[in-house]
Each structure stands twice: as C-alpha cells, then as structure tokens.
Scaffold this active site. Structure first.
Site, mmCIF file in Angstrom:
data_model
loop_
_atom_site.group_PDB
_atom_site.id
_atom_site.type_symbol
_atom_site.label_atom_id
_atom_site.label_comp_id
_atom_site.label_asym_id
_atom_site.label_seq_id
_atom_site.Cartn_x
_atom_site.Cartn_y
_atom_site.Cartn_z
ATOM 1 N N ASP A 85 0.816 -1.228 0.000
ATOM 2 C CA ASP A 85 0.000 0.000 0.000
ATOM 3 C C ASP A 85 0.844 1.269 0.000
ATOM 4 O O ASP A 85 0.323 2.368 0.078
ATOM 5 C CB ASP A 85 -0.945 0.006 1.214
ATOM 6 N N ARG A 136 10.042 26.387 2.178
ATOM 7 C CA ARG A 136 9.461 27.597 1.588
ATOM 8 C C ARG A 136 8.111 27.957 2.201
ATOM 9 O O ARG A 136 7.605 29.038 1.984
ATOM 10 C CB ARG A 136 9.354 27.443 0.062
ATOM 11 N N GLN A 137 7.529 27.034 2.989
ATOM 12 C CA GLN A 137 6.282 27.364 3.716
ATOM 13 C C GLN A 137 6.690 27.894 5.093
ATOM 14 O O GLN A 137 6.456 27.278 6.123
ATOM 15 C CB GLN A 137 5.395 26.136 3.823
ATOM 16 N N HIS A 179 16.193 27.294 3.048
ATOM 17 C CA HIS A 179 15.689 28.477 2.327
ATOM 18 C C HIS A 179 15.632 29.716 3.239
ATOM 19 O O HIS A 179 16.101 30.776 2.848
ATOM 20 C CB HIS A 179 14.302 28.147 1.759
ATOM 21 N N LYS A 221 12.488 39.805 -8.103
ATOM 22 C CA LYS A 221 11.571 38.825 -8.704
ATOM 23 C C LYS A 221 10.194 38.955 -8.074
ATOM 24 O O LYS A 221 10.070 39.190 -6.879
ATOM 25 C CB LYS A 221 12.143 37.428 -8.443
ATOM 26 N N ARG A 258 6.760 36.531 -7.898
ATOM 27 C CA ARG A 258 6.190 35.238 -8.311
ATOM 28 C C ARG A 258 4.687 35.412 -8.510
ATOM 29 O O ARG A 258 3.969 35.791 -7.605
ATOM 30 C CB ARG A 258 6.476 34.158 -7.260
ATOM 31 N N ASP A 268 21.488 30.113 -6.812
ATOM 32 C CA ASP A 268 20.259 30.114 -6.013
ATOM 33 C C ASP A 268 20.332 28.980 -4.995
ATOM 34 O O ASP A 268 21.182 28.077 -5.118
ATOM 35 C CB ASP A 268 19.049 29.918 -6.939
HETATM 36 C C1 R5P Z 1 12.655 30.991 -4.031
HETATM 37 O O1 R5P Z 1 12.705 32.062 -3.456
HETATM 38 C C2 R5P Z 1 13.829 30.079 -4.190
HETATM 39 O O2 R5P Z 1 15.009 30.646 -3.697
HETATM 40 C C3 R5P Z 1 14.038 29.678 -5.636
HETATM 41 O O3 R5P Z 1 14.378 30.838 -6.390
HETATM 42 C C4 R5P Z 1 12.786 29.087 -6.215
HETATM 43 O O4 R5P Z 1 12.201 28.210 -5.310
HETATM 44 C C5 R5P Z 1 13.080 28.380 -7.507
HETATM 45 O O5 R5P Z 1 11.890 27.846 -7.984
HETATM 46 P P1 R5P Z 1 11.663 27.632 -9.539
HETATM 47 O O6 R5P Z 1 12.840 26.856 -10.059
HETATM 48 O O7 R5P Z 1 10.380 26.860 -9.606
HETATM 49 O O8 R5P Z 1 11.526 28.989 -10.158
#
Ligand code: R5P
Length: 311
Positions: A34, A113-114, A146, A207, A209, A233
C-alpha cells in the site's frame, strides 16, 4: 561513531561518514504494497549505536522522507534506551538505557518555503516540522535552508550550514565566471558570498512570483556584455526563476550563462527547459539528480563537528 541513513540519502550519508571518518550503517528500508514505508536497523549495529553519538542522515522530502526521518529517530532512540522487545524474541529484549545521543543531519529540508503565513488559515509547515524533529533528537544540522528564521526557538540547537565554499570552488574550476547573479533578493547573501570567494562582480534581480510556474523580474541594467555569468540560487524547482534570469542576461549580451544551486529538485521537466536557456546546470548532491556534481557532505560535516563540540 556511526552515521545511519535510509534509502533516500544513502550517497550523501556515505560521503558524510567518509568525511567524518565514521562508520556508515545502511538501514534496511522497503515499501509495503500500500506504499507505507518499513525501516529496520541491523541487530549487528546495535552495539555501535549504543556506545557512541549517532548521526542520522535524512531529508524531509518528499513527504515519505518526513515519515522515514521520524521512524529513524525513534528507532535509534529505542535502541539507545535499550527497548529491544520484539514478538519473535530475536536477540536480547532489554538493555540498560544509555541515554539518547542523536544528531539529525538534513541534506534537503523540504517544506522550507512554507515559512510564513502568507494568507489567513495557512500552516507554517516549515516551523511545525522543525519542532517535531527537534523534540526527537539532540541537535539538527541543515544544509542551505531556504529561510533559517523559521527555525528560531526550537528545543535543541539547530546548525544551518552552507555549501557556498564548495559551489564557489566548483564554479571557479569548471566555469570560471566573470560575474555572479542572484535571481532574487532571497539568494543575495548566498550568491554574493560565492562572488566574493571567486572575486568577481555581483548583482541581483528583483523577482515577483505570479504563481508556482510564472515569475517576473523587474528590468535592471547589468554589466554582463560578453561575460560568462553564473546564476546562484538555493534551489531550482521548475527552473522558471533561472530561465527568466538567464533571458534577462542574454538580452544584455551575456556570452555564457550557468546555473548553480544547492538543491536540484528539477520538477516538471525543469532540466529540459533549462537546457534551452543556460549553458550548464550544477547542483550539490543534497538530492539525487543528474546534475549533482558538488558534494554537500563537507558542509554537513562542518555542522556535525560544531554540534558535537557543544552537545
Ligand atoms: C525561491 O525564493 C527560491 O530561492 C528559488 O528561487 C525558487 O524556489 C526556484 O523555484 P523555480 O525553479 O520553480 O523557479
């Protein structure tokens, strides 16, 4: 001193054991039909787990990585407490409690990231997971998280380490960039440290998003004409951030563009997409992926040594 890992982090755990001159224990893992995970530590390893502090190497990604991490910490804890009871009555059932001595080394902290409640009713998942794990060990080492702020006020020490020195020396040797770019403000510290170590100029983009797959950069003049640029990054997921940053660099005359990161998630065909926008992709081995060319083990080893010194 033993380093133990389940299936997902085996390679980096093995490198960490080598780096620290420690003994590596591969835990036995499999899946039930499962999909539930199973984990077992070989009986022959109980003695070393009980006689020295143990480093558990496990990532909180994907979700079953969280379950495996919880199971491994509980398993090592039981063995150190001497609770070895089992229905088959294999081996000794109970031993003296030698006290818990466990460090958790996390190559990739999923859910990082959360880290904020962006909208009412959300869960700050990164903090919740940290509290659960911190309660089950004596200290945690995390590679390039992060946002470290989410780890504040946990029960046990958490050491955040970075693979920046290893990324810088790889880029210097393999790419020899003339310019380093951070694709957003969040990566400024990391990318500027890489630039400092290589001794080349640095800049960053702003940036926004729009959604998980769409991002926008504010236009900015960058002195990159004819230059080899490396974008640095913490992680690459869909590759959208890197592709858009690379387009901005190409428009301003960059001769070559490379992308480097600690965590190569490469979701949703990211590597194919990236191949159309950059000349090379370089990541650490915090996650198994085809571009894992830089070892994350030296950074984790620095953190484990620091924690051992204070525990
Ligand atoms: C976000 O702030 C992180 O540092 C990365 O820039 C991000 O998670 C990258 O995600 P993706 O490759 O989907 O643009």
């Amino acid at each position: 001193m033993p380093v133990i890992s389940g299936s997902s982090c085996r390679n980096i755990a093995l490198s960490l054991a080598t780096e620290l001159g420690m003994h590596f224990i591969p835990a036995e893992t499999r899946r039930f039909p499962d999909g539930e995970g199973y984990l077992k530590t070989p009986i022959g390893e109980f003695e070393s787990i009980r006689s020295e502090p143990v480093v558990v190497v496990s990532s909180t990604f994907p979700d079953n990585g969280i379950v495996q991490t919880i199971m491994m910490l509980a398993n090592v804890g039981d063995i150190q407490r001497g609770d070895l009871t089992n229905l088959k009555r294999e081996g000794i059932q109970n031993l003296e409690d030698v006290g818990r001595r466990v460090i958790l080394a996390i190559p990739y902290y999923g859910y990082a990231r959360q880290d904020k409640r962006f909208s009412a009713g959300e869960v700050i998942a990164a903090g919740v997971i940290a509290s659960h794990l911190s309660n089950s060990c004596d200290g945690i080492v995390i590679l390039d998280i992060h946002e470290p702020r989410v780890l504040e006020s946990q029960e046990h020490p958490i050491k955040c380490v970075t693979a920046v020195p290893e990324i810088a020396s790889w880029l210097k040797k393999e790419v020899n960039p003339d310019f380093i770019l951070s694709p957003d403000k969040g990566a400024v510290e990391r990318a500027s440290r890489v630039a400092g170590l290589i001794n080349v100029p640095f800049s960053y983009l702003e940036k926004r998003r729009i959604d998980a797959h769409t991002i926008e950069h504010t236009p900015k003049d960058l002195d990159v004409s004819g230059k080899v640029v490396a974008i640095v990054d913490d992680m690459i997921s869909t590759g959208g951030t890197i592709c858009r940053a690379s387009d901005a660099l190409r428009r301003q005359g960059a001769r070559e563009v490379h992308a480097a990161c600690t965590h190569g998630l490469f979701t949703s065909g990211a590597l194919t997409r990236l191949a159309q926008h950059v000349d090379g992709v370089h990541s650490t081995d915090s996650l198994a992926n085809p571009r894992a060319v830089i070892s994350g083990a030296p950074a984790l080893a620095r953190g484990v040594r620091d924690l051992l010194a204070i525990l």
